[in-house]
Design a protein around this motif. Structure first.
Motif, PDB file in Angstrom:
ATOM      1  N   THR A   4     -22.579  12.001  15.064  1.00 11.81           N
ATOM      2  CA  THR A   4     -23.943  11.818  14.583  1.00 11.81           C
ATOM      3  C   THR A   4     -24.528  11.147  15.886  1.00 11.81           C
ATOM      4  O   THR A   4     -24.129  10.238  16.302  1.00 11.81           O
ATOM      5  CB  THR A   4     -24.158  10.981  13.262  1.00 11.81           C
ATOM      6  OG1 THR A   4     -23.577  11.836  12.238  1.00 11.81           O
ATOM      7  CG2 THR A   4     -25.581  10.451  13.135  1.00 11.81           C
ATOM      8  N   THR A   9     -27.445  15.485  13.111  1.00  9.92           N
ATOM      9  CA  THR A   9     -25.994  15.655  13.080  1.00  9.92           C
ATOM     10  C   THR A   9     -25.787  16.784  14.177  1.00  9.92           C
ATOM     11  O   THR A   9     -26.613  17.701  14.254  1.00  9.92           O
ATOM     12  CB  THR A   9     -25.899  16.322  11.666  1.00  9.92           C
ATOM     13  OG1 THR A   9     -26.229  15.559  10.730  1.00  9.92           O
ATOM     14  CG2 THR A   9     -24.619  16.776  11.216  1.00  9.92           C
ATOM     15  N   GLU A  39     -22.890  19.741   7.412  1.00  7.61           N
ATOM     16  CA  GLU A  39     -22.122  19.793   8.618  1.00  7.61           C
ATOM     17  C   GLU A  39     -21.113  21.124   8.621  1.00  7.61           C
ATOM     18  O   GLU A  39     -21.122  21.932   9.461  1.00  7.61           O
ATOM     19  CB  GLU A  39     -21.059  18.841   8.635  1.00  7.61           C
ATOM     20  CG  GLU A  39     -21.704  17.326   8.833  1.00  7.61           C
ATOM     21  CD  GLU A  39     -21.878  16.706   7.714  1.00  7.61           C
ATOM     22  OE1 GLU A  39     -21.740  17.363   6.347  1.00  7.61           O
ATOM     23  OE2 GLU A  39     -22.468  15.648   7.725  1.00  7.61           O
TER      24      GLU A  39
END
Length: 174
Positions: A4, A9, A39
């Motif tokens: 991060t 992200t 993710e």
């Protein structure tokens, strides 16, 4: 790998081909998404992009190979997503669409007629030759590319360069 950065992200992969093939290189693919993005989705995108890049570069994703074939990288990014909308993630389909091939591997142009040159290998893996067939002079455009009206960026730049050189030579009386 997931990190991060500034609330975003970031997922990156590279260095080795995640889909086998054993290709080594110093190029990494990075996808940056909003803080609430999954993710796993970003990782899937990065791995698909890297797999297609590795396939296009013949398994060698080193910096010089990628820079020598930058037009293929731009086409790969264009086929991968558009305006934040994911178009394709499968590495083989991405590579096929960049090389203008259908799902069965049949090309709209033969390998020798494409930008990559006679052996079907990227430009960095062979002598810096022309874009035509095996016996074509440097910068020559194949008949298939001219009749179809489609040229790769590399072919277009080579053709423009050759036309400029020819025009200057004619102007100077050489």
């Amino acid at each position: 790998e997931v990190v991060t950065v500034n609330g975003r992200t970031c997922v990156f992969c590279g260095g080795t081909n995640p889909h086998g093939g054993g290709g080594q290189g110093d190029v990494r693919v990075v996808h940056v998404g909003p803080p609430n993005e999954s993710e796993l989705v970003l990782a899937h995108l990065a791995e698909g992009m890297y797999g297609a890049l590795s396939h296009l570069m013949g398994g060698a994703t080193d910096r010089t190979m990628v820079l020598d074939n930058l037009e293929l990288v731009f086409l790969l990014i264009d086929e991968h997503c558009d305006g934040g909308i994911i178009l394709e993630t499968d590495p083989s389909k991405l590579a096929s669409s960049v090389l203008l091939r259908d799902d069965e591997g049949r090309g709209m142009q033969s390998d020798q007629d494409m930008m990559m040159g006679g052996g079907g290998m990227p430009m960095g893996s062979q002598a810096q030759g022309g874009g035509g067939g095996a016996g074509a002079p440097p910068g020559a455009i194949s008949a298939a590319a001219m009749m179809g009206g489609d040229m790769t960026l590399g072919q277009a730049f080579r053709q423009a360069r050759d036309q400029l050189i020819t025009g200057l030579a004619q102007r100077d009386g050489m």
